[in-house]
Design a protein around this motif. Structure first.
Motif, short mmCIF file in Angstrom:
data_model
loop_
_atom_site.label_atom_id
_atom_site.label_comp_id
_atom_site.label_asym_id
_atom_site.label_seq_id
_atom_site.Cartn_x
_atom_site.Cartn_y
_atom_site.Cartn_z
N TYR A 187 0.85 -1.19 0.00
CA TYR A 187 0.00 0.00 0.00
C TYR A 187 0.89 1.24 0.00
O TYR A 187 1.53 1.55 1.00
CB TYR A 187 -0.92 0.01 1.22
N SER A 189 -6.14 2.02 10.34
CA SER A 189 -7.54 1.79 10.73
C SER A 189 -8.34 1.21 9.58
O SER A 189 -9.15 0.29 9.77
CB SER A 189 -8.17 3.12 11.19
N LYS A 190 -8.12 1.72 8.39
CA LYS A 190 -8.85 1.21 7.22
C LYS A 190 -8.51 -0.25 6.97
O LYS A 190 -9.40 -1.06 6.64
CB LYS A 190 -8.51 2.05 5.99
N LEU A 191 -7.25 -0.60 7.10
CA LEU A 191 -6.84 -1.98 6.84
C LEU A 191 -7.40 -2.93 7.89
O LEU A 191 -7.78 -4.07 7.58
CB LEU A 191 -5.32 -2.07 6.80
N VAL A 232 -10.28 -2.39 9.58
CA VAL A 232 -11.73 -2.43 9.34
C VAL A 232 -12.05 -3.35 8.16
O VAL A 232 -13.03 -4.10 8.19
CB VAL A 232 -12.27 -1.02 9.10
N ASP A 233 -11.23 -3.28 7.12
CA ASP A 233 -11.47 -4.10 5.93
C ASP A 233 -10.94 -5.52 6.07
O ASP A 233 -10.98 -6.30 5.12
CB ASP A 233 -10.81 -3.45 4.71
N ASN A 234 -10.43 -5.86 7.25
CA ASN A 234 -9.88 -7.19 7.53
C ASN A 234 -8.73 -7.54 6.59
O ASN A 234 -8.53 -8.69 6.23
CB ASN A 234 -10.98 -8.26 7.45
N ARG A 235 -7.96 -6.52 6.22
CA ARG A 235 -6.78 -6.76 5.39
C ARG A 235 -5.58 -7.16 6.26
O ARG A 235 -4.68 -7.85 5.78
CB ARG A 235 -6.43 -5.51 4.58
#
Length: 235
Positions: A93, A110-112, A114-117
């Motif tokens: 990323y 946080s985005k990763l 939340v997206d379960n990445r």
């Protein structure tokens, strides 16, 4: 399997990645600390036959520094995969911002989550030097890094692994060691000659239009340059 790693200055860590974490995120700036940590994570997964675990890499490309971090990070990733002949990397990323700020890092993290990445994020932050660390900068001034340490570095013992709500984990294995330990890890893993030259620690802001030569010429006066010279003997 936990690994006991140490240097010649009384610093040590118990390096471990719990098998319950199958999606590892690594903050990779292109600097010496995050580069060796990324290598250590990949080597650990290979050694322990963790073929069920993936690594996602996060790098911030910021306009102020002509986005060199991402270029250096890509070199580190390429070297590591070729050296280990093992590739756990899923995604790199590379996020673009006006400048490099901690808030941007947390936003992406946080985005990763939340997206379960990712299930655990690994970062290479170290402590300020624990001892008097006098170093002469490129202008001939003597600086004590112990006295001028960065305010966001810990000054006491901190937990290496922190698990928050929902089991989201942050792992900072170097947080209770200074940069001398990082230098020792380059020697321990035998990558001082290959990996270290690919990294850059200088945080000076280049002036004018982009000139790729600036990446080869650290300023020799910023705190990060001096810390690097103190630990590694060179900028």
């Amino acid at each position: 399997m936990e690994m006991k790693l140490s240097d010649n200055f009384g610093q040590s860590i118990d390096f471990d990645i719990d098998p319950k974490y199958k999606k590892i995120g690594v903050n990779l700036s292109g600097g010496a600390d995050s580069a060796i940590l990324f290598y250590m994570v990949c080597e650990y997964l290979k050694t322990n036959n963790r073929t069920d675990t993936s690594v996602s890499v996060m790098s911030c490309a910021n306009d102020l520094k002509h986005r060199w971090n991402v270029r250096k990070a890509a070199d580190v990733i390429n070297y590591t995969i070729d050296k280990l002949k093992f590739n756990p990397v899923d995604t790199h990323y590379s996020y673009y911002r006006d400048k490099q700020e901690v808030g941007y890092f947390h936003e992406i993290e946080s985005k990763l989550f939340v997206d379960n990445r990712v299930e655990m994020i690994v970062s290479g932050i170290t402590a300020n030097p624990w001892v008097d660390a006098n170093i002469v900068d490129s202008k001939g001034r003597t600086i004590n890094l112990n006295e001028t340490g960065l305010h966001d570095r810990n000054t006491g013992t901190s937990d290496e692994l922190k698990v928050g709500d929902g089991g989201l984990a942050f792992y900072t294995p170097f947080i209770n060691t200074d940069k001398r330990f990082v230098a020792a890890m380059y020697d321990h893993y035998g990558v001082r000659d290959g990996l270290f030259p690919l990294t850059r620690s200088c945080e000076a802001i280049p002036e004018g239009d982009f000139n790729p030569e600036f990446e080869k010429e650290p300023c020799g006066t910023c705190w990060w340059c001096l810390e690097r010279k103190w630990a590694f003997g060179e900028f």
